[in-house]
Design an enzyme around this catalytic site. Structure first.
Site, PDB file in Angstrom:
ATOM      1  N   CYS A   1      78.066  47.784  10.796  1.00  0.00           N
ATOM      2  CA  CYS A   1      78.698  47.013  12.144  1.00  0.00           C
ATOM      3  C   CYS A   1      77.935  47.092  13.380  1.00  0.00           C
ATOM      4  O   CYS A   1      78.320  46.422  14.401  1.00  0.00           O
ATOM      5  CB  CYS A   1      80.092  47.880  12.433  1.00  0.00           C
ATOM      6  SG  CYS A   1      80.037  49.586  13.218  1.00  0.00           S
ATOM      7  N   TRP A  22      76.316  47.400  16.637  1.00  0.00           N
ATOM      8  CA  TRP A  22      76.727  48.039  18.201  1.00  0.00           C
ATOM      9  C   TRP A  22      78.050  47.310  18.316  1.00  0.00           C
ATOM     10  O   TRP A  22      78.605  47.234  19.527  1.00  0.00           O
ATOM     11  CB  TRP A  22      75.685  47.414  19.084  1.00  0.00           C
ATOM     12  CG  TRP A  22      74.455  48.091  19.290  1.00  0.00           C
ATOM     13  CD1 TRP A  22      74.421  49.232  19.645  1.00  0.00           C
ATOM     14  CD2 TRP A  22      73.306  47.519  18.633  1.00  0.00           C
ATOM     15  NE1 TRP A  22      72.916  49.710  19.669  1.00  0.00           N
ATOM     16  CE2 TRP A  22      72.193  48.714  19.041  1.00  0.00           C
ATOM     17  CE3 TRP A  22      72.721  46.255  17.984  1.00  0.00           C
ATOM     18  CZ2 TRP A  22      71.012  48.429  18.638  1.00  0.00           C
ATOM     19  CZ3 TRP A  22      71.359  46.210  17.794  1.00  0.00           C
ATOM     20  CH2 TRP A  22      70.400  47.381  17.937  1.00  0.00           C
ATOM     21  N   CYS A  29      57.874  38.199  11.219  1.00  0.00           N
ATOM     22  CA  CYS A  29      59.018  37.699  10.597  1.00  0.00           C
ATOM     23  C   CYS A  29      59.498  36.221  10.704  1.00  0.00           C
ATOM     24  O   CYS A  29      59.896  35.469  10.025  1.00  0.00           O
ATOM     25  CB  CYS A  29      60.250  38.676  11.026  1.00  0.00           C
ATOM     26  SG  CYS A  29      60.269  40.286  10.598  1.00  0.00           S
ATOM     27  N   VAL A  43      90.308  44.716   8.523  1.00  0.00           N
ATOM     28  CA  VAL A  43      89.066  44.209   8.118  1.00  0.00           C
ATOM     29  C   VAL A  43      88.058  45.203   7.856  1.00  0.00           C
ATOM     30  O   VAL A  43      88.094  46.026   9.006  1.00  0.00           O
ATOM     31  CB  VAL A  43      88.504  42.968   9.114  1.00  0.00           C
ATOM     32  CG1 VAL A  43      87.094  42.597   8.945  1.00  0.00           C
ATOM     33  CG2 VAL A  43      89.396  41.780   9.239  1.00  0.00           C
TER      34      VAL A  43
END
Length: 417
Positions: free
Chosen positions: A183, A185, A366, A178
């Site tokens: 990625c 942390w 946001c 995979v």
């Protein structure tokens, strides 16, 4: 002069709520009908007034950061929600419309994001302090939209559900190779290695995230299953059975979408499956926030589906499934802001008031973007073969919770958490 220009601007924009503004000279003026929601802003300096006229998005954010524009007897949520709603309902003066169009057309230059630039952009946000992020994220440090399959979930449960839902779409088997693009942390990579027996390669441009992810893999006894690299996706080599990318496409930039999906196609095994999780717009493309670009995510951009679809088509990959999450990210960020505020004493010991106001403004704007604008989260499941995954979504929601397929569903992951 500047107060008259703002007066003209707000008179045309405010059509369905009431916004009161106290100007630097002490005068207060009301805009919009005396119905609906109400909010009150105080502007204390002429310089902040001028900045609002020249670039409303940047001027409002900087004014709040500097304490020169503040809500009176109302919350930041109240004020920004009214401004966002009326920005799209009302009319803007010609000079602002021209400035917005110019920023929109400049996005290809602003978001060029060559590898060296991308590295600097990532460091700007992700390399400030792991300690800060640990104060408001979940225990697994998932800095992306959670999946509230049950509205009463905790943040931890919803992030577990997110990872399980993604794993279900990837159709994982032990030993699969995979690739985790962006990625973070290491939480997703750790989950896929530990719970699904995969061999995971994670790539990131953040030195802080790389060090933390490597340390977590060592501590979990998974270093032989996971390799984390400080590497641009454009430089990654190899072939992978599965590719996952969560919250990274927002940093790619419009000029690079073709290369991004092209690399996914090149790196994905002929029988493989990829899952791309990204914020996206359900409306037409528009200029990104100049305040967000300057202070939070340089080079970042929220793409519309119309900008992504052509590049996915040219990659030659099948779009085997497209799912849209609505309001999940708003709920996620509300959890983050609550935790941020709960740790405010600790944060204040590290950062000054301007930084704290900046970060609270970022989280708030946001939240409201997901609640009031055409913004959500897309899941693109991609494959070289049309039958690489089952032909219906039934495999994601098995009726029998004891069936083997249930091991990759959110409910099964939560039951074992």
């Amino acid at each position: 002069m500047w107060d008259k220009l703002l007066d003209r601007f707000l008179t045309g924009m405010m059509v369905q709520d009431r916004l009161s503004v106290t100007y630097p000279d002490g005068a207060t003026r009301d805009y919009g009908p005396d119905t609906g929601a109400q909010a009150h802003l105080q502007i204390t300096e002429t310089a902040a007034l001028r900045a609002l006229i020249l670039n409303p998005d940047l001027g409002l954010g900087e004014g709040y950061m500097d304490g020169k524009i503040t809500p009176l007897n109302c919350s930041l949520d109240d004020t920004l929600a009214i401004i966002i709603r009326n920005r799209y309902a009302g009319s803007l003066p010609p000079w602002m419309l021209m400035a917005n169009r110019a920023r929109f057309h400049m996005r290809r230059f602003i978001q060029h994001n060559a590898p060296s630039t991308a590295r600097k952009n990532v460091a700007h946000h992700y390399d400030i302090s792991d300690d800060l992020y640990a104060m408001f994220l979940d225990e697994d440090m998932q800095y992306s939209c959670a999946y509230f399959s049950d509205p009463d979930m905790t943040l931890e449960q919803a992030q577990i559900a997110k990872k399980a839902h993604i794993a279900g779409k990837l159709r994982l088997e032990p030993g699969m190779r995979v690739l985790d693009i962006g990625c973070g942390w290491g939480g997703m990579a750790l989950t896929l290695a530990r719970d699904y027996g995969c061999q995971v390669t994670g790539v990131t441009l953040s030195e802080n995230q790389l060090a933390t992810a490597q340390g977590r893999a060592e501590a979990a006894g998974l270093a032989d299953q996971i390799e984390f690299r400080l590497q641009d996706y454009r430089h990654t080599q190899g072939t992978f059975d599965r590719i996952v990318s969560v919250g990274m496409l927002e940093h790619v930039g419009v000029p690079n979408y073709g290369q991004y999906f092209g690399r996914v196609a090149e790196l994905l095994d002929p029988n493989g499956v990829a899952l791309i999780h990204t914020i996206g717009r359900s409306g037409p493309p528009q200029a990104h926030s100049s305040w967000i670009n300057k202070y939070i995510f340089p080079g970042g951009y929220v793409p519309s589906l119309s900008e992504l679809a052509p590049t996915m088509e040219k990659s030659g990959l099948w779009q085997t499934d497209i799912e849209v999450w609505r309001l999940h990210y708003a709920k996620t960020i509300r959890h983050w802001r609550d935790r941020f505020d709960a740790h405010i004493d600790e944060i204040s010991a590290i950062y000054d008031d301007r930084f704290i106001r900046m970060f609270r403004y970022y989280l708030t704007v946001c939240i409201l973007a997901f609640e009031h604008q055409m913004q959500g989260v897309y899941h693109f499941q991609l494959a070289h073969k049309r039958d690489a995954v089952p032909l219906t979504r039934d495999y994601l929601y098995p009726a029998d919770p004891l069936s083997p397929k249930a091991k990759t569903t959110p409910s099964a992951a939560l039951a074992g958490s």
